[in-house]
Scaffold this active site. Structure first.
Site, PDB file in Angstrom:
ATOM      1  N   LEU A  71       0.837  -1.192   0.000  1.00 16.92           N
ATOM      2  CA  LEU A  71       0.000   0.000   0.000  1.00 16.92           C
ATOM      3  C   LEU A  71       0.872   1.243   0.000  1.00 16.92           C
ATOM      4  O   LEU A  71       2.048   1.199   0.360  1.00 16.92           O
ATOM      5  CB  LEU A  71      -0.937  -0.022   1.209  1.00 16.92           C
ATOM      6  CG  LEU A  71      -1.931  -1.196   1.196  1.00 16.92           C
ATOM      7  CD1 LEU A  71      -2.585  -1.377   2.558  1.00 16.92           C
ATOM      8  CD2 LEU A  71      -2.986  -0.990   0.108  1.00 16.92           C
ATOM      9  N   LYS A 177      16.997  -0.053   2.926  1.00 14.85           N
ATOM     10  CA  LYS A 177      16.397   0.560   1.740  1.00 14.85           C
ATOM     11  C   LYS A 177      16.689   2.056   1.706  1.00 14.85           C
ATOM     12  O   LYS A 177      16.944   2.624   0.631  1.00 14.85           O
ATOM     13  CB  LYS A 177      14.892   0.316   1.705  1.00 14.85           C
ATOM     14  CG  LYS A 177      14.245   0.978   0.487  1.00 14.85           C
ATOM     15  CD  LYS A 177      12.827   0.575   0.242  1.00 14.85           C
ATOM     16  CE  LYS A 177      12.304   1.286  -0.996  1.00 14.85           C
ATOM     17  NZ  LYS A 177      10.967   0.848  -1.395  1.00 14.85           N
TER      18      LYS A 177
END
Length: 313
Positions: A71, A177
């Protein structure tokens, strides 16, 4: 493929720019799926490949023991998982929640604690790569959480990721990340500036492309992005608004930890200017628009687009 009671499907919530190709790769390789997306039309290609389309997120959790979440942000995750309501504990109890969304480590740790408190298992699983690697099943997965659970997930993620790297406790995959995306965001902004500089000096951008592609600095990212600059193709692979959100989280994390990170702050400013120029959903290489606007405002020359048009004419 028709699912039946003998096979527990994998759930997939969120079929956007990244989520849809990820889910399609799972479906193409035979993974039984039950999918949901707020915009139902995004589910049609999955239905065509045999996936079941759920009417609600609750149906996904009712049928799947492992649920992948892709999402757009933390607010969307909270809304879809019904955090803070009586539905949330029922959703996550006995399930493995694999969250691939770009979120902060602090949010991820808090969500992991809540999932665990209600009898679920949480895996932090951000991915490196944009739409094309997602389509090719060539993302790089960075996973954090219980190592045994992560190992059990590897076969599920194989159609999606060319590599899966275990990063340690929850929070560390997202920090990994952030480190990778710091390099990516600064590199793309640097490439845009180099191409803009070349154009402002009257150089042929295709010759610039040829030199860069043949040299030691060439990469998959540089080849893709410089081609987009030459063709003036800003169709989205990774959106400016998403890159800005990433830069914001990286910058705030660096500041909170006392880490010097001046390049991501500069890149963040350029991305914000690009969004303000009306290009939030163009590809991140459209950051060149901010450089063009600065140049024009300073009276230092024509934008890259005009220079390219002049040369082609």
């Amino acid at each position: 493929m028709t699912m039946n009671g003998s096979v527990s499907p994998v759930g997939f919530l969120g079929l956007g720019v990244m989520g849809q190709p990820m889910a399609l790769n799972l479906a193409r390789t035979g993974t039984p799926l039950v999918v949901w997306n707020r915009t139902a039309a995004r589910c049609a290609p999955l239905r065509d490949l045999g996936a079941d389309v759920a009417e609600t997120p609750a149906e996904v959790f009712a049928r799947a023991r492992t649920v992948i979440v892709m999402l757009v942000d933390e607010a969307a995750i909270d809304a879809v998982l019904r955090r803070g309501t009586a539905e949330f504990p029922a959703f996550v109890a006995g399930r493995t929640l694999v969250v691939t969304s770009s979120i902060t480590p602090e949010y991820s740790r808090a969500l992991a604690a809540e999932v665990g408190a209600h009898g679920g298992t949480y895996v932090e699983a951000p991915v490196s790569g944009s739409r094309i690697p997602a389509e090719q099943g060539a993302l790089v997965g960075m996973l954090a959480g219980d190592e045994a659970v992560v190992e059990a997930l590897r076969p599920i993620l194989q159609p999606v990721c060319r590599a899966v790297v275990y990063c340690g406790p929850v929070g560390h995959a997202l920090l990994m990340k952030f480190a990778v995306n710091l390099f990516l965001n600064v590199m793309v902004a640097g490439l845009a500036e180099a191409a803009h500089f070349a154009g402002q000096q009257g150089l042929d951008l295709r010759q610039f492309q040829a030199v860069l592609d043949a040299g030691p600095m060439a990469s998959g990212v540089s080849r893709l992005k410089v081609a987009k600059l030459v063709e003036r193709d800003f169709s989205v692979q990774a959106a400016v608004s998403d890159a800005l959100n990433s830069a914001r989280m990286i910058s705030e994390t660096a500041r909170a930890s006392g880490t010097a990170a001046p390049l991501i702050d500069l890149t963040r400013a350029l991305l914000a200017e690009t969004v303000a120029l009306g290009a939030p959903r163009e590809d991140m290489i459209a950051v060149v628009r901010a450089l063009e606007a600065r140049t024009t405002a300073g009276g230092e020359g024509a934008p890259l687009q005009q220079l390219a048009e002049d040369r082609s004419g």
